[in-house]
Motif scaffolding. Structure first.
Motif: not given
Length: 314
Positions: A196-206
């Motif tokens: 859910m964090h990834i969906a919201a925050a849109f990281p570009l890399a690990l």
């Protein structure tokens, strides 16, 4: 300032630049004139002048269709299938196709669109055959655009769908790979929260080291131009630039991003704390985030103009 001409600056490009940058109309016109109408360069020009925030990521791009996710213990798959209209995305036949194709990717390990299209479809024939049939019966162009698989040796791959249209189908699909001896009762809820964090925050890399080198070079060039305008000594400017890049890396790498659930704890520490509580090491090894239409420019049409042209040509 360069002379603004319609061959370089059009109402459409000004509108798109305003939407992408949030800058004012005149600033957008100036930016396009200064960059000879190059939209990407105009975004960078506005940012270097402090007239725009960071370029918006994928929220401004668009294409219709669905993203499908499927998991099975230590493996997961995410697939994007595009269509021309949102009506097709609501079609049960199309939804069944996306669901089946995602399951095929999971079961066969097809890790590219071409490999997936060549794989056997549950109803017989290949995925390409089923897609061709879909196009013929639904009457709208469709394509299997991309696929990504995640695996861990031990642990779990957890999925999450944002804006779900049906089970396992939606506008944003996320997979999280957690390597650990901890049980599903620990890994599933943890993975769901991180997804859910990834969906919201849109990281570009690990992590920061995984960020695209060209992207970092572009950010550095923008930071250098911005810092140079401060008029400060060269050594101070260099530190300002390094600080800006360090901040960019931190804000765009998943493990160093602040967890959206509390806004203060880095994701890496959230994972480590969950491991300590479970009495087992948990390692976030990889993730995938597919947003529908990401990177696709959808052609906008003027329906009234089309009708007028059709009438005029009749």
């Amino acid at each position: 300032m360069k002379e603004v001409t319609m061959s370089v600056v059009t109402a459409a490009t000004v509108k798109e630049l305003r939407e992408r940058s949030g800058a004012g109309m005149m600033d957008c016109k100036t930016a396009l004139a200064e960059t000879n109408g190059d939209l990407e360069a105009a975004v960078d020009w506005l940012r270097s002048k402090g007239l725009a925030a960071a370029a918006k990521k994928s929220s401004r791009t668009a294409a219709e269709g669905l993203v499908g996710v499927a998991t099975s213990g230590t493996k997961g798959a995410v697939v994007e299938v595009n269509s021309e209209t949102d009506f097709v995305a609501k079609n049960e036949q199309f939804q069944d196709f996306v669901r089946n194709v995602t399951q095929v990717a999971l079961e066969t390990g097809a890790d590219s669109a071409d490999a997936l299209l060549a794989a056997t479809y549950p109803a017989g024939g290949t995925v390409q055959d089923a897609l061709t049939n879909n196009v013929a019966t639904i009457g709208e162009n469709q394509n299997v655009r991309r696929v990504k698989l995640l695996n861990v040796n031990e642990g779990a791959v957890v999925s999450y769908v944002h804006n779900a249209a049906a089970t396992g189908l939606g506008k944003i699909g996320v997979l999280v790979a957690l390597e650990s001896s901890a049980g599903a009762d620990v890994l599933e809820p943890l993975g769901k929260q991180i997804a859910m964090h990834i969906a919201a925050a849109f990281p570009l890399a690990l992590n920061g080291e995984g960020l695209d080198a060209n992207t970092i070079a572009r950010e550095r060039a923008i930071a250098e131009e911005k810092a140079a305008e401060s008029g400060k000594p060269a050594d101070v400017v260099a530190k300002m630039v390094d600080g800006a890049i360090a901040k960019y890396r931190k804000e765009n790498a998943l493990l160093s991003q602040l967890f959206v659930m509390d806004g203060k704890t880095p994701v890496a520490e959230v994972v480590a704390a969950a491991g300590r509580e479970a009495g087992a090491t948990i390692t976030l090894t990889d993730y995938a985030r597919f947003q529908l239409g990401e990177g696709i420019e959808k052609k906008e049409t003027d329906f009234a103009a089309e009708v007028a042209a059709a009438v005029g040509g009749a």
